[in-house]
Scaffold this motif. Structure first.
Motif, PDB file in Angstrom:
ATOM      1  N   LEU A   5       0.470  -1.398  -0.031  1.00 46.08           N
ATOM      2  CA  LEU A   5      -0.256  -0.064   0.148  1.00 46.08           C
ATOM      3  C   LEU A   5       1.050   1.504   0.412  1.00 46.08           C
ATOM      4  N   LEU A   6       0.667   2.105  -1.430  1.00 47.84           N
ATOM      5  CA  LEU A   6       1.962   3.553  -1.028  1.00 47.84           C
ATOM      6  C   LEU A   6       0.641   4.112  -0.690  1.00 47.84           C
ATOM      7  N   ALA A  60       3.870   0.998   2.528  1.00 46.78           N
ATOM      8  CA  ALA A  60       5.682   2.242   2.334  1.00 46.78           C
ATOM      9  C   ALA A  60       5.078   3.578   2.940  1.00 46.78           C
ATOM     10  N   THR A  61       5.623   4.042   3.230  1.00 45.38           N
ATOM     11  CA  THR A  61       5.225   5.638   3.445  1.00 45.38           C
ATOM     12  C   THR A  61       6.543   6.060   4.531  1.00 45.38           C
ATOM     13  N   SER A  62       6.388   7.423   4.968  1.00 39.70           N
ATOM     14  CA  SER A  62       7.687   8.322   5.087  1.00 39.70           C
ATOM     15  C   SER A  62       7.644   8.161   6.622  1.00 39.70           C
ATOM     16  N   ALA A  63       8.826   8.389   7.380  1.00 37.00           N
ATOM     17  CA  ALA A  63       8.698   8.247   8.731  1.00 37.00           C
ATOM     18  C   ALA A  63       7.935   9.193   9.453  1.00 37.00           C
ATOM     19  N   VAL A  68       1.184   6.947  12.931  1.00 38.53           N
ATOM     20  CA  VAL A  68      -0.714   6.653  12.908  1.00 38.53           C
ATOM     21  C   VAL A  68      -0.746   5.473  12.223  1.00 38.53           C
ATOM     22  N   ILE A  69       0.248   5.548  11.265  1.00 40.76           N
ATOM     23  CA  ILE A  69       0.039   4.145  10.948  1.00 40.76           C
ATOM     24  C   ILE A  69      -0.259   2.817  11.628  1.00 40.76           C
ATOM     25  N   GLY A  74      -2.501  -1.120  13.611  1.00 39.19           N
ATOM     26  CA  GLY A  74      -1.615  -2.341  14.370  1.00 39.19           C
ATOM     27  C   GLY A  74      -0.924  -3.007  14.031  1.00 39.19           C
ATOM     28  N   SER A  75       0.114  -4.246  14.561  1.00 37.27           N
ATOM     29  CA  SER A  75       1.038  -4.514  14.124  1.00 37.27           C
ATOM     30  C   SER A  75       0.532  -5.687  12.737  1.00 37.27           C
ATOM     31  N   GLY A  76      -0.871  -5.131  12.878  1.00 35.88           N
ATOM     32  CA  GLY A  76      -1.039  -6.400  11.663  1.00 35.88           C
ATOM     33  C   GLY A  76      -0.605  -5.798   9.674  1.00 35.88           C
ATOM     34  N   VAL A  77       0.488  -4.939   9.704  1.00 35.59           N
ATOM     35  CA  VAL A  77       1.000  -4.959   8.584  1.00 35.59           C
ATOM     36  C   VAL A  77       2.380  -4.528   8.777  1.00 35.59           C
ATOM     37  N   ASP A  78       3.431  -4.908   7.625  1.00 35.63           N
ATOM     38  CA  ASP A  78       4.677  -4.743   7.838  1.00 35.63           C
ATOM     39  C   ASP A  78       5.058  -3.230   7.385  1.00 35.63           C
ATOM     40  N   ILE A  79       5.933  -1.636   7.748  1.00 34.39           N
ATOM     41  CA  ILE A  79       5.788  -0.816   7.299  1.00 34.39           C
ATOM     42  C   ILE A  79       6.957  -0.359   6.833  1.00 34.39           C
TER      43      ILE A  79
END
Length: 426
Positions: A5-6, A60-63, A68-69, A74-79
């Motif tokens: 996800l972008l 995929a995101t900014s620091a 907020v992600i 929660g822990s259900g996704v990798d960042i």
């Protein structure tokens, strides 16, 4: 299959609810099936699960958006966080490097990249499953989703299928046209062109090979440290338009960008969200209040009224398109930020100090915070736990005051919910 996800955005078009730390996809306004409201990204992740897609999700995101992600998903996704903003190709290259080098996914793994905030229906995710299947069956190296257009728009890119491919489940792509005039867009639609939905499917090794033209590294950390060597260019320009083997699958269902107040207002339930009252439910106005103070609208018509710690917006719906340019004239420092561990909200700003209210959630631990510009005084209003300042841990309890020097790090561990007033002096 893996989904990336972008998540980007500068937070201007839905001001004052969005800011540089909390872009539109994180605003909790959409009705949730379980009651209350959910954000756009929460809705998309929920829909992925409901569609039965057997996949792990990486964001995929900014620091600046990591906190907020974590708070919303929660822990259900990798960042995966970008060291700097460099457009969609570098973001996808970094994320696929993470899947390959950190998660140890094989080159044959099918990856789907999509935006984190489309407002769509279940058919969208069924189309994603078909895209992954098309890649697995060797239909093309790169498979795109094409949105069946509902009008001639100059705001979208267009995917033009090869002559004679119309009507096929998977169509070979002839060419791309980026944001044509409305007149040209109408002619493209007559040729069977589709809107480019920004959804791509490919095998992991395909993008890893393209990435290696710029950065060859044995570890994900090395790729991330050399992020600036990747070209600052969109995935469409760097990959899709250069691809020798590319196909498109059409999607004909609900698909909207809720990036403006006009579009978002159509999906909200009722006239009011938050501590607000409208005298006439038929007035056509939408009111969203995230402040503790009550908000009352009398005799209004066709307005957007939105209040948050970042400011107050009163706008005629017909003029909301001007918002992005007008916000550039305002101070941009976020007054409210959401983190995995809680939130921070500015309550007062003077020439000498910034006063904030901080909440650390029950059982949570803050990031290690370092402020190189201010001395900070933390007054605990309620709660208990511990605080570590410059590496020295002490008990934290209600009524106590803690001083943090400029450049010193501090971290809070909450054994109960902790409420703090922070005063940062220049």
């Amino acid at each position: 299959m893996k989904i990336i996800l972008l998540s980007g955005g500068s937070g201007k078009r839905l001001w004052p609810l969005s800011n540089n730390a909390r872009s539109k996809q994180f605003i909790r306004l959409l009705p949730s099936p379980t009651g209350g409201e959910e954000s756009m990204v929460q809705r998309v992740v929920r829909q992925i699960g409901e569609a039965g897609l057997d996949c792990d999700v990486t964001v995929a995101t900014s620091a600046a958006q990591r906190g907020v992600i974590e708070a919303q998903l929660g822990s259900g996704v990798d960042i995966v966080t970008e060291p700097e903003r460099r457009d969609t190709f570098p973001a996808i290259a970094l994320s696929t490097s993470y899947l390959s080098l950190e998660k140890r996914c094989g080159d044959d793994e099918v990856v789907v990249v999509m935006p984190c905030d489309p407002f769509t229906d279940g058919g969208y995710f069924a189309t994603i499953a078909k895209m992954a299947e098309a890649v697995e069956n060797g239909a093309a190296d790169l498979v795109l989703m094409g949105i069946c257009p509902t009008y001639a728009s100059s705001k979208f890119g267009y995917v033009v299928p090869r002559h004679g491919e119309a009507g096929k489940a998977v169509m070979a792509v002839d060419r791309f046209t980026e944001k044509p005039t409305e007149e040209r867009a109408a002619k493209l639609i007559e040729e069977g062109a589709l809107w480019n939905g920004g959804v791509f499917a490919f095998r992991l090794g395909y993008i890893r090979a393209i990435t290696s033209r710029y950065v060859q590294a044995a570890t994900f950390d090395e790729v991330r440290s050399r992020y600036g060597e990747l070209p600052k260019i969109s995935f469409d320009y760097e990959v899709a338009e250069k691809a020798q083997s590319v196909a498109v699958l059409p999607f004909n269902g609900v698909w909207r960008d809720l990036g403006t107040w006009n579009a978002l207002a159509e999906e909200l339930q009722g006239n009011c969200i938050g501590n607000a009252v409208v005298d006439n439910p038929e007035c056509g106005s939408q009111v969203v209040n995230q402040l503790d103070l009550p908000l009352l609208c009398i005799g209004t018509s066709n307005l957007i009224v939105a209040a948050s710690p970042d400011g107050i917006l009163v706008a005629d719906k017909e003029h909301c398109e001007q918002l992005k340019n007008m916000v550039d004239k305002l101070p941009q420092a976020p007054q409210y930020e959401e983190f995995g561990w809680g939130y921070s909200r500015v309550v007062d700003v003077t020439d000498e100090a910034i006063t904030s209210r901080i909440e650390v959630k029950y059982g949570a631990t803050t990031d290690e915070i370092v402020d190189n510009e201010h001395d900070r005084v933390l007054t605990v209003l309620s709660g208990s736990g511990s605080i570590e300042i410059a590496g020295i841990a002490t008990e934290l309890s209600a009524g106590e005051v803690y001083k943090v020097g400029r450049g010193e790090s501090y971290k809070i561990v909450a054994t109960t919910s902790v409420q703090i007033i922070s005063v940062s002096r220049y």
